[in-house]
Design a protein around this motif. Structure first.
Motif, PDB file in Angstrom:
ATOM      1  N   GLY A  24       0.801  -1.223   0.000  1.00 56.87           N
ATOM      2  CA  GLY A  24       0.000   0.000   0.000  1.00 56.87           C
ATOM      3  C   GLY A  24       0.825   1.261   0.000  1.00 56.87           C
ATOM      4  O   GLY A  24       0.292   2.350  -0.095  1.00 56.87           O
ATOM      5  N   PRO A  26       2.935   4.314  -1.351  1.00 53.43           N
ATOM      6  CA  PRO A  26       2.926   4.942  -2.665  1.00 53.43           C
ATOM      7  C   PRO A  26       4.252   4.785  -3.408  1.00 53.43           C
ATOM      8  O   PRO A  26       4.354   5.169  -4.556  1.00 53.43           O
ATOM      9  CB  PRO A  26       2.654   6.414  -2.345  1.00 53.43           C
ATOM     10  N   SER A  91      -5.989  15.033  16.847  1.00 50.70           N
ATOM     11  CA  SER A  91      -6.457  14.047  15.866  1.00 50.70           C
ATOM     12  C   SER A  91      -7.971  13.970  15.971  1.00 50.70           C
ATOM     13  O   SER A  91      -8.571  14.491  16.934  1.00 50.70           O
ATOM     14  CB  SER A  91      -5.861  12.663  16.154  1.00 50.70           C
ATOM     15  N   GLY A  92      -8.568  13.282  15.024  1.00 51.42           N
ATOM     16  CA  GLY A  92     -10.000  13.037  15.122  1.00 51.42           C
ATOM     17  C   GLY A  92     -10.300  12.149  16.320  1.00 51.42           C
ATOM     18  O   GLY A  92     -11.302  12.347  17.019  1.00 51.42           O
ATOM     19  N   THR A  93      -9.446  11.188  16.572  1.00 45.45           N
ATOM     20  CA  THR A  93      -9.659  10.264  17.697  1.00 45.45           C
ATOM     21  C   THR A  93      -9.672  11.025  19.019  1.00 45.45           C
ATOM     22  O   THR A  93     -10.551  10.812  19.857  1.00 45.45           O
ATOM     23  CB  THR A  93      -8.535   9.191  17.708  1.00 45.45           C
ATOM     24  N   SER A 115     -18.157   1.483  11.053  1.00 49.27           N
ATOM     25  CA  SER A 115     -17.284   2.649  11.036  1.00 49.27           C
ATOM     26  C   SER A 115     -15.841   2.188  11.207  1.00 49.27           C
ATOM     27  O   SER A 115     -15.547   0.989  11.258  1.00 49.27           O
ATOM     28  CB  SER A 115     -17.667   3.631  12.152  1.00 49.27           C
ATOM     29  N   PHE A 116     -14.966   3.172  11.288  1.00 51.32           N
ATOM     30  CA  PHE A 116     -13.559   2.922  11.580  1.00 51.32           C
ATOM     31  C   PHE A 116     -13.455   2.747  13.109  1.00 51.32           C
ATOM     32  O   PHE A 116     -14.178   3.420  13.852  1.00 51.32           O
ATOM     33  CB  PHE A 116     -12.756   4.142  11.122  1.00 51.32           C
ATOM     34  N   THR A 119     -14.056   5.327  16.058  1.00 52.97           N
ATOM     35  CA  THR A 119     -15.364   5.822  16.509  1.00 52.97           C
ATOM     36  C   THR A 119     -15.689   5.322  17.910  1.00 52.97           C
ATOM     37  O   THR A 119     -16.173   6.075  18.748  1.00 52.97           O
ATOM     38  CB  THR A 119     -16.477   5.390  15.518  1.00 52.97           C
ATOM     39  N   ASP A 187     -19.656  11.855  14.502  1.00 52.90           N
ATOM     40  CA  ASP A 187     -18.303  11.608  14.009  1.00 52.90           C
ATOM     41  C   ASP A 187     -18.317  12.058  12.552  1.00 52.90           C
ATOM     42  O   ASP A 187     -18.847  11.365  11.672  1.00 52.90           O
ATOM     43  CB  ASP A 187     -17.969  10.116  14.145  1.00 52.90           C
ATOM     44  N   ALA A 189     -15.633  12.713  10.806  1.00 51.32           N
ATOM     45  CA  ALA A 189     -14.237  12.563  10.359  1.00 51.32           C
ATOM     46  C   ALA A 189     -14.119  12.683   8.843  1.00 51.32           C
ATOM     47  O   ALA A 189     -13.136  13.210   8.329  1.00 51.32           O
ATOM     48  CB  ALA A 189     -13.683  11.218  10.838  1.00 51.32           C
ATOM     49  N   HIS A 190     -15.144  12.178   8.124  1.00 48.52           N
ATOM     50  CA  HIS A 190     -15.064  12.147   6.653  1.00 48.52           C
ATOM     51  C   HIS A 190     -15.746  13.342   5.998  1.00 48.52           C
ATOM     52  O   HIS A 190     -15.777  13.407   4.772  1.00 48.52           O
ATOM     53  CB  HIS A 190     -15.777  10.896   6.121  1.00 48.52           C
ATOM     54  N   HIS A 213      -6.623  14.111   9.384  1.00 52.38           N
ATOM     55  CA  HIS A 213      -5.526  13.201   9.070  1.00 52.38           C
ATOM     56  C   HIS A 213      -5.124  13.347   7.602  1.00 52.38           C
ATOM     57  O   HIS A 213      -5.938  13.754   6.764  1.00 52.38           O
ATOM     58  CB  HIS A 213      -5.971  11.750   9.350  1.00 52.38           C
ATOM     59  N   ALA A 214      -3.885  12.983   7.309  1.00 55.27           N
ATOM     60  CA  ALA A 214      -3.351  13.125   5.947  1.00 55.27           C
ATOM     61  C   ALA A 214      -4.242  12.490   4.886  1.00 55.27           C
ATOM     62  O   ALA A 214      -4.232  12.918   3.726  1.00 55.27           O
ATOM     63  CB  ALA A 214      -1.955  12.499   5.894  1.00 55.27           C
ATOM     64  N   THR A 215      -5.007  11.486   5.261  1.00 54.22           N
ATOM     65  CA  THR A 215      -5.820  10.776   4.267  1.00 54.22           C
ATOM     66  C   THR A 215      -7.176  11.443   4.019  1.00 54.22           C
ATOM     67  O   THR A 215      -7.952  10.944   3.219  1.00 54.22           O
ATOM     68  CB  THR A 215      -6.077   9.331   4.742  1.00 54.22           C
ATOM     69  N   GLY A 223      -4.446  15.562  12.908  1.00 59.44           N
ATOM     70  CA  GLY A 223      -5.192  16.640  13.553  1.00 59.44           C
ATOM     71  C   GLY A 223      -6.679  16.412  13.459  1.00 59.44           C
ATOM     72  O   GLY A 223      -7.137  15.392  12.927  1.00 59.44           O
ATOM     73  N   PHE A 350     -15.368  -0.083   5.452  1.00 61.00           N
ATOM     74  CA  PHE A 350     -14.830  -0.379   6.758  1.00 61.00           C
ATOM     75  C   PHE A 350     -14.780  -1.880   6.984  1.00 61.00           C
ATOM     76  O   PHE A 350     -15.776  -2.483   7.377  1.00 61.00           O
ATOM     77  CB  PHE A 350     -15.695   0.241   7.852  1.00 61.00           C
TER      78      PHE A 350
HETATM   79  N1  T4K Z   1     -13.753   8.314  12.640  1.00 63.78           N
HETATM   80  C1  T4K Z   1     -13.747   7.801  11.401  1.00 63.78           C
HETATM   81  C2  T4K Z   1     -15.053   7.468  10.756  1.00 63.78           C
HETATM   82  C3  T4K Z   1     -12.536   7.602  10.721  1.00 63.78           C
HETATM   83  O1  T4K Z   1     -12.531   7.060   9.487  1.00 63.78           O
HETATM   84  C4  T4K Z   1     -11.331   7.958  11.359  1.00 63.78           C
HETATM   85  C5  T4K Z   1     -10.069   7.784  10.686  1.00 63.78           C
HETATM   86  C6  T4K Z   1     -11.389   8.527  12.648  1.00 63.78           C
HETATM   87  C7  T4K Z   1     -12.636   8.681  13.265  1.00 63.78           C
HETATM   88  C8  T4K Z   1     -10.167   8.935  13.412  1.00 63.78           C
HETATM   89  O2  T4K Z   1      -9.556  10.122  12.870  1.00 63.78           O
HETATM   90  P1  T4K Z   1      -7.974  10.318  13.095  1.00 63.78           P
HETATM   91  O3  T4K Z   1      -7.671  10.079  14.552  1.00 63.78           O
HETATM   92  O4  T4K Z   1      -7.208   9.399  12.173  1.00 63.78           O
HETATM   93  O5  T4K Z   1      -7.763  11.780  12.760  1.00 63.78           O
HETATM   94  C9  T4K Z   1      -6.669   5.787   7.515  1.00 63.78           C
HETATM   95  C10 T4K Z   1      -6.429   6.961   8.419  1.00 63.78           C
HETATM   96  O6  T4K Z   1      -5.239   6.825   9.188  1.00 63.78           O
HETATM   97  C11 T4K Z   1      -7.561   7.262   9.332  1.00 63.78           C
HETATM   98  O7  T4K Z   1      -7.422   8.617   9.713  1.00 63.78           O
HETATM   99  C12 T4K Z   1      -8.906   7.110   8.639  1.00 63.78           C
HETATM  100  N2  T4K Z   1     -10.023   7.308   9.520  1.00 63.78           N
HETATM  101  C13 T4K Z   1      -9.025   5.770   7.981  1.00 63.78           C
HETATM  102  C14 T4K Z   1     -10.340   5.596   7.260  1.00 63.78           C
HETATM  103  O8  T4K Z   1      -7.969   5.647   7.035  1.00 63.78           O
HETATM  104  P2  T4K Z   1      -5.375   3.546   7.239  1.00 63.78           P
HETATM  105  O9  T4K Z   1      -4.827   2.602   8.240  1.00 63.78           O
HETATM  106  O10 T4K Z   1      -6.206   2.990   6.164  1.00 63.78           O
HETATM  107  O11 T4K Z   1      -4.217   4.479   6.614  1.00 63.78           O
HETATM  108  P3  T4K Z   1      -3.013   4.089   5.657  1.00 63.78           P
HETATM  109  O12 T4K Z   1      -1.755   4.442   6.332  1.00 63.78           O
HETATM  110  O13 T4K Z   1      -3.164   2.684   5.164  1.00 63.78           O
HETATM  111  O14 T4K Z   1      -3.231   5.111   4.465  1.00 63.78           O
HETATM  112  C15 T4K Z   1      -4.193   4.924   3.451  1.00 63.78           C
HETATM  113  C16 T4K Z   1      -3.617   5.360   2.129  1.00 63.78           C
HETATM  114  O15 T4K Z   1      -3.359   6.745   2.161  1.00 63.78           O
HETATM  115  C17 T4K Z   1      -2.291   4.716   1.774  1.00 63.78           C
HETATM  116  O16 T4K Z   1      -2.538   3.579   0.997  1.00 63.78           O
HETATM  117  C18 T4K Z   1      -1.566   5.771   0.982  1.00 63.78           C
HETATM  118  C19 T4K Z   1      -2.170   7.063   1.422  1.00 63.78           C
HETATM  119  N3  T4K Z   1      -1.274   7.838   2.277  1.00 63.78           N
HETATM  120  C20 T4K Z   1      -1.327   7.682   3.637  1.00 63.78           C
HETATM  121  C21 T4K Z   1      -0.521   8.438   4.450  1.00 63.78           C
HETATM  122  C22 T4K Z   1      -0.558   8.264   5.944  1.00 63.78           C
HETATM  123  C23 T4K Z   1      -0.403   8.734   1.698  1.00 63.78           C
HETATM  124  O17 T4K Z   1      -0.353   8.825   0.461  1.00 63.78           O
HETATM  125  N4  T4K Z   1       0.393   9.496   2.499  1.00 63.78           N
HETATM  126  C24 T4K Z   1       0.358   9.400   3.847  1.00 63.78           C
HETATM  127  O18 T4K Z   1       1.085  10.139   4.549  1.00 63.78           O
HETATM  128  O19 T4K Z   1      -6.219   4.614   8.099  1.00 63.78           O
END
Ligand code: T4K
Length: 413
Positions: A24, A26, A91-93, A115-116, A119, A187, A189-190, A213-215, A223, A350
């Motif tokens: 996964g 990039p 963060s959102g969390t 959800s993720f 939540t 929530d 977040a999205h 979050h970056a995503t 954040g 999810f």
């Molecule tokens: N509530 C809901 C409904 C949520 O979906 C989330 C988070 C939260 C609460 C909590 O918010 P935060 O505490 O995170 O602010 C990602 C995110 O980390 C997460 O924030 C998000 N939801 C969730 C749906 O997706 P992963 O484990 O799938 O992330 P990861 O590292 O596999 O990244 C996904 C893709 O993004 C990678 O394939 C490539 C791209 N990517 C990722 C990062 C980190 C980049 O291109 N650059 C990067 O720096 O969780």
């Protein structure tokens, strides 16, 4: 000498790539030498725009604790999100934790099983609250009827999720919360940038929590924020994110640390200038996906979001979920694997969720969340982000077509 070594070290780090690239990432290229197409990619400012602001942060020597840029970002976001009050968080969390602590008295919290994990993990970890999981409706939002049916004398709050940025059934949920005197936290977040009529999505309920979050559509690297229309709640949120300190002589709550630092606030301010263009690009790509997938007419695939079903809503196109009917030529996992083999990293958001992870066994009545279960086993989010091109979109559509033996890749072969 010391600083020379430091500079050399940094240059090496800058060019380093992990020997084994994690799935996964990039970084790798597919067999055809193309970059991986990931489900998302962060919106980032130009270096030239960052430099003067970061220099200013260094010059001020004030790098966190409600600094100049964090306060400026809060103000800008209040305006952009069309909300009355807003507290940034790390963060959102952490934002969810702050919102629940600020608003929901000890007891049961009715929430969605789809959800993720962020939540509900805060609720599960803290004995003050007990999440009661209910099913989603025919979309991806919590089912208001299921919410009402789950209310007991111990219920204190509702925690609903605007999954994929799609607004929940807002009026129904607000009515239930009012009738039963429950706190309603979203929530969101999205849901950055989503509006419903004239209202920002963050203006609904007692509070809404966004992830930066970056995503996400809008990011500060990591954040988030909590929005609220209540001055008292805002005051409480601010207290809780700063250890409970009201001032240096008074600690007034069991707070923790949820403050955003200045560097991230700078990223936020610069990204905010670009986020509307990013949402527009996402929208154009989502339309193209829709048109092309509809042309293909793959009977196993259902597109998850139909803007026509959300009149008056400005969607943010945070995700492009499709549902893959089980028992067809290819199932969801088969499609994900097929795409992955072609350098396309779609994601099963999810999965796992409440019904599909052994961790949550015993926390809900088996069989009571059939729609969550189905959504978690059939949904796949295709790549969608502002750095994608129409050609990237075509690449995904062709690969999907190939998986089902439809046009595109299969025809070309
Ligand atoms: N509530 C809901 C409904 C949520 O979906 C989330 C988070 C939260 C609460 C909590 O918010 P935060 O505490 O995170 O602010 C990602 C995110 O980390 C997460 O924030 C998000 N939801 C969730 C749906 O997706 P992963 O484990 O799938 O992330 P990861 O590292 O596999 O990244 C996904 C893709 O993004 C990678 O394939 C490539 C791209 N990517 C990722 C990062 C980190 C980049 O291109 N650059 C990067 O720096 O969780």
């Amino acid at each position: 000498m010391g600083s020379g070594r430091t500079r050399r070290g940094m240059a090496e780090i800058g060019h380093a790539r992990p020997a084994e690239v994690p799935a996964g990432s990039p970084f790798p290229r597919d067999a055809a030498g193309r970059d991986w197409l990931t489900v998302t990619s962060p919106l980032l400012p130009e270096l030239a725009d960052l430099v003067p602001l970061l220099s200013d942060v260094l010059e001020r020597r004030w790098v966190t604790n409600h600094g100049h840029y964090a306060r400026a970002l809060e103000e800008a976001l209040v305006h952009y999100l069309a909300v009355r009050g807003l507290a940034l968080s790390t963060s959102g969390t952490v934002g969810l934790d702050l919102a629940v602590r600020a608003l929901i008295p000890d007891g049961e919290v009715v929430t969605t099983g789809y959800s993720f994990p962020a939540t509900w993990h805060g609720l599960l970890e803290n004995p003050r609250w007990r999440p009661v999981f209910v099913d989603v409706d025919e979309g991806f939002g919590i089912d208001p009827e299921a919410v009402e049916a789950a209310i007991t004398p111990r219920t204190r709050g509702i925690l609903a999720v605007h999954a994929y940025g799609l607004p929940c059934r807002l009026a129904r949920l607000e009515g239930i919360a009012r009738r039963h005197d429950l706190r309603l936290v979203y929530d969101a977040a999205h849901a950055f940038g989503v509006t419903v009529g004239e209202r920002g999505i963050g203006s609904f309920g007692d509070a809404s929590v966004f992830s930066f979050h970056a995503t996400k559509v809008f990011n500060t690297l990591e954040g988030g924020c909590v929005t609220t229309g209540s001055a008292a709640t805002l005051d409480r949120l601010r207290l809780l994110r700063n250890f409970g300190f009201r001032n240096e002589n008074e600690v007034a709550a069991f707070g923790s640390n949820g403050k955003m630092d200045e560097v991230r606030a700078v990223f936020g301010l610069l990204n905010l200038e670009r986020v509307d263009a990013a949402i527009e690009t996402r929208g154009a790509l989502a339309r193209r996906y829709r048109e092309r997938l509809e042309e293909l007419g793959i009977e196993e695939i259902e597109i998850g979001i139909d803007p026509a079903r959300h009149p008056g809503v400005r969607l943010n196109h945070a995700y492009f979920p499709v549902s893959v009917r089980p028992g067809g030529r290819v199932d969801r996992d088969g499609l994900a694997a097929w795409l992955r083999d072609r350098g396309i990293h779609a994601r099963k958001y999810f999965f796992p969720t409440v019904t599909t992870a052994p961790l949550y066994e015993g926390l809900f009545v088996p069989g009571s969340l059939p729609r969550c279960e189905r959504a978690s086993r059939t949904t796949l989010c295709l790549p969608l982000h502002a750095a994608m091109t129409e050609a990237d979109c075509e690449r995904v559509v062709d690969a999907v077509a190939g998986a089902f033996g439809a046009r595109g890749e299969a025809k070309a072969a």
